[in-house]
Write a protein that holds these residues in place. Structure first.
Motif, PDB file in Angstrom:
ATOM      1  N   SER A 204       1.062  -1.313   0.251  1.00 35.80           N
ATOM      2  CA  SER A 204       0.265   0.030  -0.436  1.00 35.80           C
ATOM      3  C   SER A 204       0.679   1.306   0.135  1.00 35.80           C
ATOM      4  O   SER A 204       1.807   1.507   0.206  1.00 35.80           O
ATOM      5  CB  SER A 204      -1.000  -0.301   1.371  1.00 35.80           C
ATOM      6  OG  SER A 204      -1.853  -0.933   1.779  1.00 35.80           O
ATOM      7  N   VAL A 206       0.313   5.804   0.356  1.00 38.24           N
ATOM      8  CA  VAL A 206       0.002   7.078   0.650  1.00 38.24           C
ATOM      9  C   VAL A 206       0.013   7.776  -0.333  1.00 38.24           C
ATOM     10  O   VAL A 206       0.652   8.219  -1.363  1.00 38.24           O
ATOM     11  CB  VAL A 206       0.982   7.885   1.724  1.00 38.24           C
ATOM     12  CG1 VAL A 206       0.080   9.195   2.582  1.00 38.24           C
ATOM     13  CG2 VAL A 206       0.921   6.814   2.971  1.00 38.24           C
ATOM     14  N   GLU A 210      -4.153  13.844   5.454  1.00 35.12           N
ATOM     15  CA  GLU A 210      -5.372  14.918   5.749  1.00 35.12           C
ATOM     16  C   GLU A 210      -4.915  15.229   7.074  1.00 35.12           C
ATOM     17  O   GLU A 210      -4.935  14.415   8.233  1.00 35.12           O
ATOM     18  CB  GLU A 210      -6.885  14.538   5.583  1.00 35.12           C
ATOM     19  CG  GLU A 210      -6.886  13.901   3.511  1.00 35.12           C
ATOM     20  CD  GLU A 210      -7.949  13.634   3.824  1.00 35.12           C
ATOM     21  OE1 GLU A 210      -8.471  13.161   2.027  1.00 35.12           O
ATOM     22  OE2 GLU A 210      -8.468  12.834   4.285  1.00 35.12           O
ATOM     23  N   ARG A 217      -5.490  11.803   9.371  1.00 43.66           N
ATOM     24  CA  ARG A 217      -5.993  10.307   8.553  1.00 43.66           C
ATOM     25  C   ARG A 217      -5.012  10.228   7.160  1.00 43.66           C
ATOM     26  O   ARG A 217      -4.452  11.433   6.893  1.00 43.66           O
ATOM     27  CB  ARG A 217      -7.015  10.314   8.115  1.00 43.66           C
ATOM     28  CG  ARG A 217      -7.822  10.995   7.294  1.00 43.66           C
ATOM     29  CD  ARG A 217      -9.259  10.682   7.398  1.00 43.66           C
ATOM     30  NE  ARG A 217      -9.982  11.496   8.203  1.00 43.66           N
ATOM     31  CZ  ARG A 217     -10.093  12.704   8.080  1.00 43.66           C
ATOM     32  NH1 ARG A 217      -9.500  13.634   6.614  1.00 43.66           N
ATOM     33  NH2 ARG A 217     -10.414  13.885   9.223  1.00 43.66           N
ATOM     34  N   GLN A 219      -4.956   8.500   3.665  1.00 45.17           N
ATOM     35  CA  GLN A 219      -5.312   8.129   2.649  1.00 45.17           C
ATOM     36  C   GLN A 219      -4.958   6.948   1.520  1.00 45.17           C
ATOM     37  O   GLN A 219      -4.108   7.629   1.000  1.00 45.17           O
ATOM     38  CB  GLN A 219      -6.313   8.845   1.692  1.00 45.17           C
ATOM     39  CG  GLN A 219      -7.066  10.049   1.744  1.00 45.17           C
ATOM     40  CD  GLN A 219      -8.638   9.106   2.112  1.00 45.17           C
ATOM     41  OE1 GLN A 219      -8.840   8.090   2.429  1.00 45.17           O
ATOM     42  NE2 GLN A 219      -9.124   9.819   3.167  1.00 45.17           N
ATOM     43  N   VAL A 221      -3.762   3.342  -0.905  1.00 50.47           N
ATOM     44  CA  VAL A 221      -4.169   2.931  -2.489  1.00 50.47           C
ATOM     45  C   VAL A 221      -3.369   1.326  -1.554  1.00 50.47           C
ATOM     46  O   VAL A 221      -2.366   1.691  -1.916  1.00 50.47           O
ATOM     47  CB  VAL A 221      -4.557   3.419  -3.770  1.00 50.47           C
ATOM     48  CG1 VAL A 221      -2.960   3.749  -4.728  1.00 50.47           C
ATOM     49  CG2 VAL A 221      -4.737   2.780  -5.160  1.00 50.47           C
ATOM     50  N   THR A 227      -8.896   1.726  -2.739  1.00 52.55           N
ATOM     51  CA  THR A 227      -8.610   2.811  -1.676  1.00 52.55           C
ATOM     52  C   THR A 227      -8.902   3.140  -0.522  1.00 52.55           C
ATOM     53  O   THR A 227     -10.445   1.984   0.205  1.00 52.55           O
ATOM     54  CB  THR A 227      -8.900   3.801  -2.124  1.00 52.55           C
ATOM     55  OG1 THR A 227     -10.239   4.068  -2.529  1.00 52.55           O
ATOM     56  CG2 THR A 227      -8.107   4.656  -3.445  1.00 52.55           C
ATOM     57  N   SER A 228      -8.186   3.315   1.068  1.00 51.09           N
ATOM     58  CA  SER A 228      -9.121   3.503   2.158  1.00 51.09           C
ATOM     59  C   SER A 228      -8.715   4.411   2.938  1.00 51.09           C
ATOM     60  O   SER A 228      -7.529   5.354   2.198  1.00 51.09           O
ATOM     61  CB  SER A 228      -8.837   2.032   2.990  1.00 51.09           C
ATOM     62  OG  SER A 228      -7.630   2.347   2.592  1.00 51.09           O
ATOM     63  N   SER A 229      -9.251   4.483   3.729  1.00 49.95           N
ATOM     64  CA  SER A 229      -8.935   5.929   4.504  1.00 49.95           C
ATOM     65  C   SER A 229      -7.824   4.646   6.069  1.00 49.95           C
ATOM     66  O   SER A 229      -9.410   4.520   6.421  1.00 49.95           O
ATOM     67  CB  SER A 229     -10.323   6.446   4.867  1.00 49.95           C
ATOM     68  OG  SER A 229      -9.909   7.869   6.139  1.00 49.95           O
ATOM     69  N   ASP A 231      -6.850   6.058  10.093  1.00 50.98           N
ATOM     70  CA  ASP A 231      -6.930   7.483  10.368  1.00 50.98           C
ATOM     71  C   ASP A 231      -4.905   6.931  12.035  1.00 50.98           C
ATOM     72  O   ASP A 231      -5.320   5.693  12.166  1.00 50.98           O
ATOM     73  CB  ASP A 231      -8.480   7.058  11.835  1.00 50.98           C
ATOM     74  CG  ASP A 231      -9.940   7.435  11.504  1.00 50.98           C
ATOM     75  OD1 ASP A 231      -9.152   8.449  10.112  1.00 50.98           O
ATOM     76  OD2 ASP A 231     -10.368   7.434  12.738  1.00 50.98           O
TER      77      ASP A 231
END
Ligand code: NAP
Length: 311
Positions: A204, A206, A210, A217, A219, A221, A227-229, A231
């Motif tokens: 993965s 970044v 954000e 958090r 983001q 891929v 994709t995912s978020s 925290d």
């Protein structure tokens, strides 16, 4: 109009260069420190420095470098603001510094303090949140993340070592790596795999960092495009560092395979009369405190060299 020859030229005005300037000036060595912008180097943009001795409350990187610059100026360090494009060491007796405007100055001894820069991800939010949860140095910033959950980006020795160090403070550390195996040496891998506070997100990258005022958090891929978020309260980007060596004759200086300059313990390079101090040196630890020590050391070594030449 400045002179065209000095006993000593110091290249770079970060902590190593400014300390070298201070020591050279106090030793009454005929010198000039050349810096293309404002003195201070990489530390100028460091949000907070909590591990430089003598400042128990900590201070901003900007304030620390302002103090080092004022200290150098108090002892009349001769600072020249000009851009160097190359260095010619073919004549070892008289080293040539070539400027962007084609002018040239020479010196008997040269201390290279051009530094290095951490590699950036280059994603949205990285620059804006730098110092506000985005960090490039675990050793420097770990204590700010006590009981927090942080991410470490990268899978090399630095990322793995710093992830382990961060667990002394953070509640949890997640290593996010773009492949499914670490690059770090096996013995360091064993250390992190045994550390219960560290977990992993494999395959993965970044794509954004954000947060309103501080990092909230990431983001992500994955390599299949999902994709995912995620925290987190901090993100340590540890994907290698690049030496500021574009203007140096690397082969002549016997740079290591990453382009850092190899020296002996006294900061002497393989070229007589050329010394290297600070982050440009090939070494394990890159911190302000050892950059300063090396800058001072380089002047003492240069002084010995100048004396041996004149006797
Ligand atoms: P490194 O070995 O080059 O590792 C960089 C890591 O960052 C790699 O895992 C790489 O992924 C990843 N990476 C690079 N660009 C990326 C990007 N744009 N996005 C996401 N990930 C990215 O750098 P390093 O860890 O700073 O080490 C530098 C040298 O210093 C190494 O030779 C290392 O052995 C040495 N070192 C030694 C020690 C020690 O002996 N204790 C400690 C620290 C460093 P890939 O793996 O996919 O390429």
């Amino acid at each position: 109009m400045g002179k065209d020859h000095y006993e000593l030229i110091i290249l770079g005005g970060g902590p190593a260069g400014l300390t070298a300037g201070l020591y050279a000036s106090r030793a009454r060595i005929d010198h000039v420190l050349i810096e293309k912008g404002a003195p201070g180097g990489q530390v100028l943009s460091t949000d907070w420095v909590d591990n430089y001795p003598g400042f128990p409350e900590g201070l901003s990187g900007f304030d620390l470098m302002e103090k080092m610059t004022s200290h150098a100026k108090r002892f009349d360090v001769n600072i020249l603001t000009k851009e160097v494009v190359s260095i010619d060491l073919n004549d070892q007796v008289s080293k040539k510094i070539i400027f962007a405007d084609d002018s040239v100055i020479t010196c008997d001894a040269l201390i290279i303090c051009t530094g290095a820069s951490p590699n950036k991800l280059g994603v949205p939010g990285e620059a804006a949140l730098s110092g506000k949860g985005v960090s490039y140095c675990g050793t420097c910033d770990a204590p700010f993340y006590r009981n927090m959950h942080v991410a470490v980006i990268g899978g090399g020795d630095t990322a793995v070592e710093e992830a382990d160090y961060l667990t002394r403070f953070a509640r949890k550390v997640t290593i996010i790596h773009r492949r499914d195996e670490l690059r770090a040496t096996k013995i360091l891998q064993e250390v992190v795999y045994a550390n219960k506070k560290i977990d992993y997100i494999w395959n993965s990258r970044v794509i954004a960092i954000e947060g309103e005022k501080e990092v909230e958090r990431l983001q992500l891929v994955d390599n299949d495009g999902n994709t995912s978020s995620f925290d987190v309260q901090g993100v340590f980007i540890l994907i290698g560092i690049t030496p500021n060596n574009a203007l140096l004759p690397l082969e002549k200086l016997n740079a290591d395979k990453w382009g850092f300059i190899q020296t002996d313990t006294e900061t002497r390079t393989v070229v007589p009369g050329v010394f290297a101090a600070g982050d440009i040196r090939s070494k394990l630890m890159r911190q302000v405190v050892n950059a300063c020590g090396e800058g001072a050391n380089a002047v003492i070594a240069a002084e010995h060299y100048l004396k041996s030449k004149s006797s």
